[in-house]
Design an enzyme around this catalytic site. Structure first.
Site, mmCIF file in Angstrom:
data_model
loop_
_atom_site.group_PDB
_atom_site.id
_atom_site.type_symbol
_atom_site.label_atom_id
_atom_site.label_comp_id
_atom_site.label_asym_id
_atom_site.label_seq_id
_atom_site.Cartn_x
_atom_site.Cartn_y
_atom_site.Cartn_z
ATOM 1 N N ARG A 67 -4.995 -3.686 -8.264
ATOM 2 C CA ARG A 67 -5.481 -4.894 -8.779
ATOM 3 C C ARG A 67 -6.749 -5.008 -7.972
ATOM 4 O O ARG A 67 -7.807 -5.136 -8.663
ATOM 5 C CB ARG A 67 -4.320 -5.903 -8.433
ATOM 6 C CG ARG A 67 -4.623 -7.361 -9.040
ATOM 7 C CD ARG A 67 -3.305 -8.053 -8.738
ATOM 8 N NE ARG A 67 -3.341 -8.276 -7.095
ATOM 9 C CZ ARG A 67 -3.749 -9.085 -6.583
ATOM 10 N NH1 ARG A 67 -4.646 -10.104 -7.087
ATOM 11 N NH2 ARG A 67 -3.936 -9.182 -5.220
ATOM 12 N N HIS A 75 11.856 1.235 -0.442
ATOM 13 C CA HIS A 75 11.655 -0.149 -0.007
ATOM 14 C C HIS A 75 12.877 -0.590 0.889
ATOM 15 O O HIS A 75 12.599 -1.614 1.330
ATOM 16 C CB HIS A 75 11.315 -1.157 -0.953
ATOM 17 C CG HIS A 75 9.858 -0.818 -1.677
ATOM 18 N ND1 HIS A 75 8.943 -0.586 -1.238
ATOM 19 C CD2 HIS A 75 9.582 -0.963 -3.025
ATOM 20 C CE1 HIS A 75 7.959 -0.385 -1.969
ATOM 21 N NE2 HIS A 75 8.142 -0.440 -3.255
ATOM 22 N N TYR A 134 -1.972 -1.202 6.583
ATOM 23 C CA TYR A 134 -2.652 -1.356 5.270
ATOM 24 C C TYR A 134 -4.124 -1.508 5.714
ATOM 25 O O TYR A 134 -5.169 -0.885 5.373
ATOM 26 C CB TYR A 134 -2.400 -2.191 4.227
ATOM 27 C CG TYR A 134 -3.155 -2.396 3.024
ATOM 28 C CD1 TYR A 134 -2.606 -1.738 1.845
ATOM 29 C CD2 TYR A 134 -4.151 -3.329 2.992
ATOM 30 C CE1 TYR A 134 -3.612 -1.899 0.878
ATOM 31 C CE2 TYR A 134 -5.139 -3.611 1.831
ATOM 32 C CZ TYR A 134 -4.613 -2.704 0.687
ATOM 33 O OH TYR A 134 -5.561 -3.008 -0.429
ATOM 34 N N GLY A 187 0.921 -1.219 -0.029
ATOM 35 C CA GLY A 187 -0.194 0.376 -0.063
ATOM 36 C C GLY A 187 0.883 1.295 -0.138
ATOM 37 O O GLY A 187 0.372 2.336 0.446
ATOM 38 N N SER A 227 0.035 -10.100 -3.680
ATOM 39 C CA SER A 227 0.263 -8.682 -4.582
ATOM 40 C C SER A 227 1.472 -8.763 -5.331
ATOM 41 O O SER A 227 1.559 -8.233 -6.411
ATOM 42 C CB SER A 227 -0.160 -7.605 -3.690
ATOM 43 O OG SER A 227 -0.099 -6.364 -4.313
#
Ligand code: A3P
Length: 349
Positions: free
Chosen positions: A302, A154, A237, A79, A184
């Site tokens: 998605r 990240h 999230y 997210g 995901s």
């Protein structure tokens, strides 16, 4: 001690899958990165990253950080884009016009872009567009931005620039249930990162801490340890899905911004809804997805659901996942272990 880098070679099932099904012309190999010589605190393993990381490690470690920078950090597919958009809109006084007209990768660039692949933009010196400067070197590009800069990464805590510790810019970390993150991540890697293997093999890679930025639990733990630092905000999230208005209020307070009135809050929640982000070309990465799409249902945005892993994982995957979660959590002290168990059960960490 210096950060150590060990190249991944074959010989285990996970490494063989990685080298066979997850190397491409734009990412020929991987390594394990041991920040200052040591692995993640929980697993002791080094973080898995493309080999290009070794070309950028020093530049990142020594990068100039500014106290008014705003960072969003996360493990992939948790997210991040949603959080970036929320943070950016709050910090920019709801300038939705600019939010909709400028790509998020330029408003809120991904520091790591250049070490994830060998794309280096158009080398022609005359091509001075921001997009091309970003592609040439995403780390150097950050030094050209006006303050306050918005930066996505990240990387785990231990691989962040040294100056982050003294300059203490605001850092928002977003975490997501590992099963949803894995599903995901699989779809993302099939679509955009050149992964050629099956879902079952991807689950194997994930559980062997052998996809980029893993080990997952070391990553989450590295930021969770800093959750009480005054410049760190730790979100999930699941709580954003459950109650976005209250997360927006927490972020506004954390950023030192006035609380939004009810009307603006509603406008921002609409702007951040899955449906409107899916059709917003500034955040849906359509310019990257479109050339790679081979079926009509492939989108960066998605599903946008909690627990959608239940539709995609086999009983065997779930069994392996649950054993992996328990193994990792049982290695934590009881406070951390209980907190993470509560998160997986309730969505709140
Ligand atoms: P799914 O693949 O489960 O749908 P990241 O930005 O870290 O790459 O994360 C992408 C994930 O966040 C995707 O999850 C995407 O659909 C989801 N996401 C993005 N925007 C969202 C929104 N507004 N609401 C809910 N989920 C969102």
């Amino acid at each position: 001690m210096a950060t150590r880098f060990e190249e991944v070679v074959g010989g285990t099932k996970a490494n063989d899958i990685l080298l066979k099904d997850f190397t491409t012309s734009f990412r020929p190999g991987y390594g394990r990165v041991f920040p200052r010589g040591t692995g993640g605190k929980l697993s002791g393993k080094g973080y898995l990253l493309p080999t290009f990381f070794s070309d950028f490690e020093k530049q990142i470690r020594e990068m100039e950080v500014k106290s008014d920078d705003v960072w969003v950090a996360s493990y992939p597919k948790t997210g991040t884009t949603w959080t970036q958009e929320m943070v950016w809109c709050i910090c920019n006084d709801m300038d939705l016009e600019r939010a909709k007209s400028t790509l998020i990768r330029l408003r809120f660039p991904f520091m790591d872009f250049s070490f994830m692949t060998n794309f280096r933009g158009d080398p022609n010196e005359d091509v001075k567009t921001p997009e091309n400067e970003f592609m040439k070197n995403s780390v150097a590009f950050l030094s050209t931005l006006e303050s306050p800069r918005f930066i996505k990464t990240h990387l785990p805590w231990d691989l962040l620039p040294e100056q982050l510790k003294s300059k203490k810019p605001k850092i928002v970390y977003i975490a997501r249930n590992p099963k949803d993150s894995c599903v995901s991540y699989f779809h993302h890697c099939r679509l955009l990162e050149g992964y050629k293997g099956s879902f079952a093999d991807f689950v194997h890679l994930f559980l062997e801490d052998s996809v980029s930025y893993s080990p997952f639990w070391d990553h989450v733990y590295s930021y969770w340890e800093h959750r009480d630092d005054s410049n760190v905000l730790f979100l999930t999230y699941e709580e954003m899905k459950k109650d976005l208005p209250s997360v927006i209020r927490r972020v506004s307070k954390f950023m030192g911004k006035e609380q939004l009135n009810e009307e603006d809050l509603k406008v921002l929640c609409d702007h951040l809804s899955f449906k409107s982000m899916k059709s917003n070309n500034a955040v849906n990465y359509e310019h990257i997805v479109k050339p790679k799409r081979n079926s009509a249902d492939q989108h960066f945005m998605r599903k946008g659901e909690v627990d959608s892993w239940k539709e995609e994982m086999s009983p065997e995957d779930i069994e392996h996942f649950d054993a992996w979660i328990e193994k990792n959590l049982s290695g934590l002290d009881s406070h951390a272990g209980d907190s993470f168990r509560k998160w997986l059960a309730t969505g709140k960490l």
